[in-house]
Design a protein around this motif. Structure first.
Motif, PDB file in Angstrom:
ATOM      1  N   GLY D 155     -13.758 -41.818   4.840  1.00 40.32           N
ATOM      2  CA  GLY D 155     -14.882 -42.622   5.288  1.00 40.32           C
ATOM      3  C   GLY D 155     -14.617 -44.105   5.226  1.00 40.32           C
ATOM      4  N   GLY D 156     -13.333 -44.493   5.020  1.00 38.56           N
ATOM      5  CA  GLY D 156     -13.075 -45.922   5.023  1.00 38.56           C
ATOM      6  C   GLY D 156     -11.927 -46.270   4.099  1.00 38.56           C
ATOM      7  N   ILE D 157     -12.111 -47.363   3.360  1.00 37.44           N
ATOM      8  CA  ILE D 157     -11.097 -47.701   2.369  1.00 37.44           C
ATOM      9  C   ILE D 157     -11.775 -47.896   1.027  1.00 37.44           C
ATOM     10  CG2 ILE D 157      -9.429 -48.684   3.954  1.00 37.44           C
ATOM     11  CD1 ILE D 157     -10.512 -51.433   3.233  1.00 37.44           C
ATOM     12  N   ARG D 158     -10.965 -47.805  -0.042  1.00 39.06           N
ATOM     13  CA  ARG D 158     -11.553 -47.781  -1.380  1.00 39.06           C
ATOM     14  C   ARG D 158     -12.121 -49.139  -1.783  1.00 39.06           C
ATOM     15  NH1 ARG D 158     -12.225 -44.111  -4.597  1.00 39.06           N
ATOM     16  NH2 ARG D 158     -11.008 -42.709  -3.307  1.00 39.06           N
ATOM     17  N   ARG D 159     -11.382 -50.205  -1.471  1.00 36.54           N
ATOM     18  CA  ARG D 159     -11.929 -51.519  -1.823  1.00 36.54           C
ATOM     19  C   ARG D 159     -11.583 -52.542  -0.735  1.00 36.54           C
ATOM     20  NH1 ARG D 159      -7.443 -50.612  -4.946  1.00 36.54           N
ATOM     21  NH2 ARG D 159      -8.523 -49.398  -6.516  1.00 36.54           N
ATOM     22  N   ASP D 160     -12.462 -53.487  -0.636  1.00 39.19           N
ATOM     23  CA  ASP D 160     -12.313 -54.500   0.406  1.00 39.19           C
ATOM     24  C   ASP D 160     -11.273 -55.529  -0.015  1.00 39.19           C
ATOM     25  OD1 ASP D 160     -12.648 -55.912   2.662  1.00 39.19           O
ATOM     26  OD2 ASP D 160     -14.666 -56.679   2.197  1.00 39.19           O
ATOM     27  N   VAL D 161     -10.706 -56.197   0.993  1.00 31.88           N
ATOM     28  CA  VAL D 161      -9.771 -57.283   0.710  1.00 31.88           C
ATOM     29  C   VAL D 161     -10.470 -58.587   1.052  1.00 31.88           C
ATOM     30  CG1 VAL D 161      -7.520 -58.251   1.246  1.00 31.88           C
ATOM     31  CG2 VAL D 161      -7.874 -55.774   1.355  1.00 31.88           C
ATOM     32  N   PRO D 162     -10.497 -59.530   0.069  1.00 29.80           N
ATOM     33  CA  PRO D 162     -11.200 -60.792   0.344  1.00 29.80           C
ATOM     34  C   PRO D 162     -10.564 -61.541   1.513  1.00 29.80           C
ATOM     35  CG  PRO D 162     -10.549 -60.634  -1.972  1.00 29.80           C
ATOM     36  CD  PRO D 162      -9.957 -59.477  -1.278  1.00 29.80           C
ATOM     37  N   ASP D 163     -11.379 -62.253   2.268  1.00 36.68           N
ATOM     38  CA  ASP D 163     -10.878 -62.932   3.462  1.00 36.68           C
ATOM     39  C   ASP D 163      -9.885 -64.035   3.140  1.00 36.68           C
ATOM     40  OD1 ASP D 163     -12.017 -61.471   5.463  1.00 36.68           O
ATOM     41  OD2 ASP D 163     -13.961 -62.490   5.264  1.00 36.68           O
ATOM     42  N   ASP D 164     -10.134 -64.732   1.991  1.00 39.10           N
ATOM     43  CA  ASP D 164      -9.195 -65.810   1.667  1.00 39.10           C
ATOM     44  C   ASP D 164      -7.817 -65.249   1.362  1.00 39.10           C
ATOM     45  OD1 ASP D 164     -10.264 -64.593  -0.589  1.00 39.10           O
ATOM     46  OD2 ASP D 164      -9.691 -66.285  -1.880  1.00 39.10           O
ATOM     47  N   LEU D 165      -7.816 -64.058   0.805  1.00 39.54           N
ATOM     48  CA  LEU D 165      -6.543 -63.402   0.534  1.00 39.54           C
ATOM     49  C   LEU D 165      -5.846 -63.058   1.845  1.00 39.54           C
ATOM     50  CD1 LEU D 165      -4.551 -62.264  -1.443  1.00 39.54           C
ATOM     51  CD2 LEU D 165      -5.930 -60.198  -1.605  1.00 39.54           C
TER      52      LEU D 165
END
Lengths: 291, 628, 144, 359
Positions: D155-165
């Motif tokens: 259903g997606g991914i486990r955790r989001d990646v911050p945009d600044d990263l």
């Protein structure tokens, strides 16, 4: 060279050669590591390894294999002693070959596939390197009129000038003898090799230490060979030897391991061109250009 | 100096006696055994009588003697002719006829036949040769007594003919003695032809088509040499040249170019040098004692004998250099080809060809040091090669194969035979054993000639390093459990192996003495100078030998009790038995370990063709250089 | 001098793992972690090794191999189980052909946690093994 | 009469990080016959699917293999999502693409190093692995794991990646790319390397096709097949060209992988600025009912996941057809008549992932 000097030189070789070669191996490992962007082990690491190996349990495949290693060590030392007391170069080369044959026989005697393949490859390497060694002795003979190291040593002129081909050939063969890439067929100081540890596969603990020790003696002896080319100018000699050794490390780090066919063919051709070519040119020069 | 006559005549008498009385097995065996002992002891007595190695001449006042020699010559030629015609061998027949014609023209062509005052002589070199023939030949005959019954047991298809076999061998030995003692070239030629005839008879002994074929091959090539030899005689007769060996050697080299070249070509054929080497390989079909005899003490040694005799004439000549090149080319190519062989006897044969090449090279370079090396090579090669053939023959009987790969772990299955082979091999190439001593001397000596010679020796000897070492390794390595050996080794075989092993080791300890006692006087008489040995070198060599002999004692060191015996590394796929591993698709598989033969790199056919081409070119060059 | 601490040679074997720990073991050799600084060499040959690094758990087929390797190593020797699978079977504990962790087959001296174990923790495990190696050396010398 | 040596090659062997066994029959150093054997690391994890909750099984799927771990997790999730008819959020698709490419790059660089080691070029091994660490840093920063990301989720991914990263990554990648250039040039130009790779282990185009090779092995023999063109995740919106070499030898296969690393840099340049804002996962309810094949391009080639569910929390059947498995028959073909020294090199050029193949 009188008897006292000879005994002193022999003792000095027996004591100092492993120390010197061990340090050289340490420097080798550090430089290699730096070339690979690593820090590398301490300078004395080869000694730590050696002494540790002597403390390990003795295991072997059978009761006879390691007896040959004693022969390897002894005859390599004898070759070195004969060299450093100023003896006959050809005898030095033959004694060295005898030592290597003992090593190979030890590996054969183990009756294990990888050490067997390693032994066969070591023989190929011996076959590849032997002519050049004999040829270099011949070169010294043509240049100085003697096979005696003592006579060659005490010549006032710089032999590298008239024997450049011999020197190049010996440096080429040294790569085989030092077990450096691209010629580390039989065994290698690095871990990953298609034939595991090749010729040393079955030797562990103290026996491996004996092999390492013999290899050190051999290294110093071969460097002694190269020293002869610069004998009148010791500082130049040390400089040249350092440069050669660095070159070997560089070659080790910038080459893949090649096939035995390539090793044998290239070293025979190189020997024939550089070594024999040098010899023939010298021969005709010494006869005043008339065949 | 009746001992010389005795040495020549005794084997001939034995040959006759065995031929007459040999039908009785017990009697024959006794006769052969006694004969071999007498032959060997006779040679030693010769040494005792003439310790200083002075040259002595034997004169005969019998005018019929020369006619008798001629008569025997005709007899031998007739026998050869019958053999050739009955075998429907056109080439051989033609060669025999050509040779007969040449001899006829020499003898009956109205030339003033050169008179030789002393047809027989003895000097320190013939004494060395006599020892090789007597002691080693005697040991081989002794060995044959034990070997031949086994041979017939294993080869039931071979018709028994031991009576003629032993008679021929004694005839052979007699001819060899005559050859090394002859000063008269006609006598030498007669002995020469008898050895050719004997070798044919011995090679064809198994009576198989292969044996017959190979025997005729040997005959053909050796007859080529015979014709050349006969040509030399005719040339000498026509030009009124001397017929005495001693005079030829002392004459000016330039006047003797043609006959010397012709006899040297004959020597090349007998010494199995390229391009005439094929017969020696074919000779392996004969029983082991024959191979041992042909390869070590007789036949091939007759070939190199003439080279050493002519060495002073060849020194510093273009002819000598070209002949030396033929020798060294043979050495290089035969050594390389030996790498690709797994049949033990073929390896030995190629090694013989190679080593004879080295001897020829040294002799043709012809300076004192080179001749010194050549003689040492002859001695050491004879001993080690005889030992190797005999030991390999024994091994063949006990393992049922002459393939090196089947000798795996022989050290556990037949320790004594294996040890004999190991000593023989070590004698062939390892420092400080004999051959290596000689090779060392050879390289030093050849350096004084053209550098291309020692360079080729350096390459060739590295090749020998490879094939001998892997053979030793094979014998030492044990992968499978030892299968029980079949067939006992006879007493006589054991004796011969033991004594030859002892000789191989003993001679390396004794070579400085041999050098100063036997070779030095010879060189002094030839050149007026001799070779001085470096004392340090002798000490180092001797201590190496002592070490090699003493090294096995280290096995007694009791600290080894702590040794834990474990399994060999098989990538972790070990099964309990040491020669099995866990295989793919279930089950287990036996390990197999084979040596490298590098058959593509050192292809027999290609290298042989290259060697032939090179040596034939050299022969052609020789013909160009030496114009009559 | 404590030589075994200065010159530990390792051998690595993959019992039955997912590769994750294996490549991390190899990563220890490479410039960023450079374990040769401590004299650690990957020998690849049990007969030369002091420390056996095993990743993954033991299954039917790898069991004899692991036993052979262990047997072929000379004393003193230490076994380091790397990753959670080697410790207990980890995520594959319930698989049908598992024999369990490495200690089901050979004695283990150090357990390194992680899935996959990080290079830092692998190095830490080896360092812990060094002390044990030194101790075993003393025991070996004490034995008659 | 042939003098044939029969020896075991593996399971424990220094050039093989993973256990595989070959019965090698060699003559001198010519390989006459090579019979492989597998199963040393068989775990039977497909069977485990019957015991685990299908969402929880993602963790197991990620541990099919520790090198291509992420794609296994992602492929499994994709298969389940298709069975259940889930359309995952856009951001998750793009991030999945990013990780898939990062995972391909780290795998290829690891492999290039290992290949260097297999032919005795230790320096090359060290160099590639040194550069690869930079990549692992990016992976660790974004996902939290070094080799096993733990980022996949049904259903997606486990955790989001911050945009600044995400914004920082291109600079890091550019640095890595610059570091890589001189090292890959060694592969391309070095004499001894070419000696060991060119003309070794040749697989003709026809053989590659007939024997069912996949991935770089297939493309190295001149067949342009790349499953990424199927357009899963966000691949339908980035430029992907199959990378093809025609020689079919070890060098060609190495070149394919080297060029694929550079291709991945290009793909990431397209992906990173275009990651849309939004959620990264969705709530998953119910259980899979039905069956589905998912095809993905792993670093080693095409991988196929088959899932079958019958409305229970546990799957009925889970099956993976891994690329290494498909590449074994071509491998046997390549090994015929090679040299002993070539065995590790050729075995490595299919980039064997034994953990994948044996599951």
């Amino acid at each position: 060279m009188n008897l006292t000097h000879a005994i002193l030189a022999a003792l000095l070789y027996i004591v100092a050669a492993p120390v010197l070669a061990g340090l050289l191996a340490g420097v080798d490992r550090i430089i290699s590591a730096r070339m690979q962007a690593r820090i590398g082990p301490p300078l004395l690491q080869p000694f730590y390894d050696l002494f540790k190996l002597f403390q390990k349990e003795r295991i072997a495949v059978n009761k006879t294999g390691h007896f040959f290693l004693l022969g390897y060590l002894l005859f390599t030392i004898i070759a070195g002693v004969e060299f450093f007391i100023g003896g006959d170069l050809l005898i030095v080369i033959f004694a060295l070959a005898l030592g290597s044959v003992f090593f190979v026989l030890g590996a054969f005697a183990a009756g294990s596939p990888y050490s067997h393949i390693g032994a066969e490859r070591e023989l190929i390497q011996l076959m590849a390197s032997e002519p050049m060694l004999i040829l270099s002795a011949m070169g010294f003979y043509v240049a100085t009129g003697s096979f005696q190291v003592h006579d060659i040593w005490s010549r006032p002129d710089l032999l590298i000038v008239i024997l450049p081909g011999m020197f190049a050939g010996l440096v080429y063969v040294l790569t085989i003898k030092l077990r450096k890439s691209p010629f580390d067929l039989a065994t290698s100081h690095h871990a990953h090799q298609e034939i595991v540890k090749g010729i040393t596969t079955e030797f562990s603990g103290p026996y491996l230490a004996v092999i390492e020790l013999a290899h050190w003696y051999e290294t110093i002896l071969l460097l002694g060979f190269l020293y002869l080319f610069f004998a009148p100018w010791p500082w130049l000699a040390v400089l040249a030897l350092a440069a050669v050794y660095f070159l070997e490390i560089l070659a080790d780090n910038t080459n893949a391991r090649l096939y035995w066919q390539w090793v044998l063919r290239s070293s025979w051709i190189f020997t024939a061109v550089a070594g024999a070519g040098n010899l023939v040119v010298l021969y005709y020069l010494s006869r005043g250009g008339t065949p | 100096m009746n001992i010389v006559l005795f040495l020549i005549l005794f084997p001939l008498a034995m040959a006759g006696l065995i031929a007459l009385l040999g039908g009785h097995v017990g009697l024959r065996t006794a006769l052969v055994k006694i004969g071999s002992g007498v032959v060997a002891i006779g040679a030693l007595v010769l040494l005792a009588l003439n310790l200083q190695g002075e040259t002595q001449w034997l004169r005969f006042d019998w005018p019929w003697l020369q006619k008798a020699v001629l008569g025997l010559d005709i007899l031998v030629t007739l026998i050869l002719l019958v053999i050739a015609v009955r075998g429907r061998q056109i080439t051989v027949t033609a060669l025999v006829i050509a040779q007969a014609a040449l001899i006829g023209m020499t003898e009956f062509g109205g030339h003033a036949h050169a008179h030789v005052e002393a047809p027989l002589f003895i000097d320190s070199f013939s004494m060395i040769m006599a020892h090789i023939v007597g002691v080693i030949g005697g040991l081989i005959v002794w060995h044959a007594v034990g070997y031949m019954p086994h041979y017939h047991h294993h080869h039931p298809e071979v018709p028994g003919g031991q009576r003629w076999f032993f008679a021929t061998i004694y005839l052979f030995l007699g001819a060899m003695y005559a050859l090394v003692f002859s000063n008269h070239l006609s006598w030498l030629f007669l002995a020469w032809e008898v050895t050719t005839l004997c070798s044919f008879l011995l090679i064809s002994y198994p009576r198989t088509p292969e044996a017959r074929h190979n025997a005729f091959l040997a005959l053909r090539l050796n007859m080529l040499g015979g014709v050349a030899f006969a040509g030399a005689l005719l040339y000498l007769a026509k030009t009124g040249g001397p017929f005495a060996l001693s005079e030829i050697i002392r004459s000016a080299p330039a006047s003797m170019l043609v006959p010397v070249l012709l006899i040297c070509v004959a020597g090349l054929t007998k010494a199995a040098q390229m391009p005439f080497s094929a017969w020696l390989l074919g000779a392996m079909v004969a029983p082991t004692p024959v191979s041992a005899l042909l390869h070590s003490s007789t036949m091939v040694k007759a070939g190199v004998y003439v080279f050493v005799r002519f060495a002073p004439l060849l020194q510093n000549t273009v002819m000598g250099l070209l002949l030396a090149l033929i020798g060294v080319t043979t050495f290089l190519f035969a050594s390389c080809i030996a790498i690709s062989q797994s049949n033990a006897k073929r390896v030995l044969a190629y090694s013989t060809i190679a080593n004879l090449g080295l001897i020829v090279t040294c002799a043709c370079v012809g300076n004192p040091q080179a001749v010194w090396a050549a003689i040492l090579l002859i001695i050491f090669h004879a001993v080690a090669k005889a030992l190797l053939f005999i030991a390999v023959g024994s091994a063949e009987h006990s393992i049922g194969s002459r393939d090196i790969e089947d000798m795996e772990g022989l050290i556990e299955r037949r320790p004594k035979t294996a040890l004999a082979i190991l000593i023989g091999i070590a004698g062939m190439f390892l420092a400080p054993f004999g051959m290596l001593v000689s090779k060392w001397a050879a390289i030093e000596a050849l350096m004084k000639s053209h550098p291309i010679l020692p360079v080729m020796v350096a390459f060739g000897s590295s090749a020998t390093l490879f094939f001998w070492s892997k053979w030793m390794g094979k014998i030492l390595s044990t992968v499978k459990g030892p299968p029980p050996p079949h067939g006992p080794v006879s007493m006589e075989e054991k004796n011969a192996m033991f004594f030859l092993s002892l000789l191989t080791v003993g001679l390396c300890a004794a070579w400085p003495f041999i050098s100063s006692l036997s070779i030095k006087p010879f060189l002094l008489s030839y050149y007026g100078t001799a070779v001085e040995l470096n004392r340090v070198t002798i000490v180092i060599m001797s201590s190496m030998l002592a070490l090699i002999v003493a090294l096995p004692l280290s096995l007694l060191y009791k600290g080894e009790k702590k040794l834990r015996i474990t399994t060999p590394y098989l990538s972790g796929a070990n099964v309990l038995e040491r020669d099995l591993f866990t295989a793919s698709i279930g089950g287990t598989k036996p390990l197999a370990i084979r040596s490298y033969y590098l058959t593509e790199f050192f292809a027999e056919g290609r290298l042989t063709r290259m060697g032939l081409a090179a040596t034939i070119a050299l022969l052609a060059a020789l013909v160009m250089v030496v114009k009559p | 001098m404590k030589l075994f601490q200065k010159s530990p040679w390792i051998i690595h074997y993959d019992g039955a793992s997912c590769n994750g720990c294996d490549i991390e073991v190899l990563a220890c050799l490479t410039p960023r972690y450079d374990v040769e600084r401590f004299g650690i060499i990957n020998t690849g040959n049990p007969k030369h090794a002091d420390i056996l690094l095993i990743t993954g758990y033991i299954n039917e087929q790898s069991q004899p191999v692991v036993r052979t390797i262990y047997e072929q190593m000379p004393e003193p020797k230490v076994v380091v189980a790397i990753g959670i699978c080697a410790t207990s079977g980890g995520i594959f504990r319930e698989c049908y052909n598992t024999k369990g962790g490495v200690d089901s087959t050979i004695p283990v001296d150090v357990y390194v946690p992680g899935c996959a174990a990080r290079p830092e923790s692998i190095i830490d495990g080896v360092v812990q093994a060094l002390a044990i190696l030194e101790r075993k050396k003393k025991e070996m010398a004490a034995r008659p | 009469m042939a003098n044939r040596t029969v020896i075991p090659f593996g399971p424990q062997h220094p050039v093989l990080p993973e256990p595989i066994h070959l019965d090698l029959v060699i003559e001198d150093e010519h390989v006459v016959e090579a019979i492989p054997s597998f199963g040393f690391i068989h775990r039977g994890l497909e069977k485990l699917a019957e015991k685990r909750d299908f969402t929880e099984f993602t963790f197991v799927a990620e541990r099919i293999c520790g090198i291509c771990s992420y794609i296994h997790g992602m492929g499994y999730c994709q298969a389940i999502e298709s069975v259940m008819g889930l359309e995952i959020p856009e951001r998750a698709k793009w991030l999945r693409t990013m990780w898939a490419e990062l995972s391909r790059m780290h795998s290829h660089m690891m492999w290039l190093g290992l290949l260097g080691d297999a032919f005795g070029f230790e320096n090359l091994f060290m160099a590639f692995w040194r550069v690869r660490e930079g990549l692992l840093d990016i992976i660790e920063e974004t996902s939290g794991g070094r080799v096993i990301f733990g980022a996949a989720k049904v259903g997606g991914i486990r955790r989001d990646v911050p945009d600044d990263l995400l914004a920082r990554i291109p600079a890091q990648l550019a640095k890595i790319e610059a570091e890589m250039r001189p090292i890959t040039d060694v592969f391309r130009d070095d004499f001894s390397v070419r000696q060991r790779l060119c003309g070794v282990g040749v697989l003709s185009q026809k053989d590659a096709y007939d024997l069912g090779a996949v991935g770089p092995v297939l493309r190295g023999s001149g067949v342009a097949v790349d499953t990424r063109l199927e357009g899963y995740a966000a691949y339908d919106r980035v430029q992907v060209e199959p990378i093809v070499e025609s020689d079919g030898d070890c060098w060609a296969r190495a070149m394919v992988r080297i060029r694929e690393v550079y291709q991945s840099f290009e793909i990431l340049k397209q992906v990173l600025p275009n990651v849309p804002a939004g959620p990264v996962d969705m709530k998953v309810t119910g259980a899979p009912n039905g069956e589905f094949f998912a095809r993905l391009e792993q670093p080693r080639g095409e991988v196929i996941y088959y899932v079958k569910g019958s409305g229970k929390k546990q799957l009925d059947r889970f099956r993976v057809r891994t690329p290494t498995f498909a590449n074994i028959p071509p491998l046997l073909k390549m090994l015929q008549g090679c040299q002993l020294a070539d065995v590790p090199v050729i075995v490595l050029t299919i980039d064997p992932c034994i953990s994948c193949a044996e599951r």
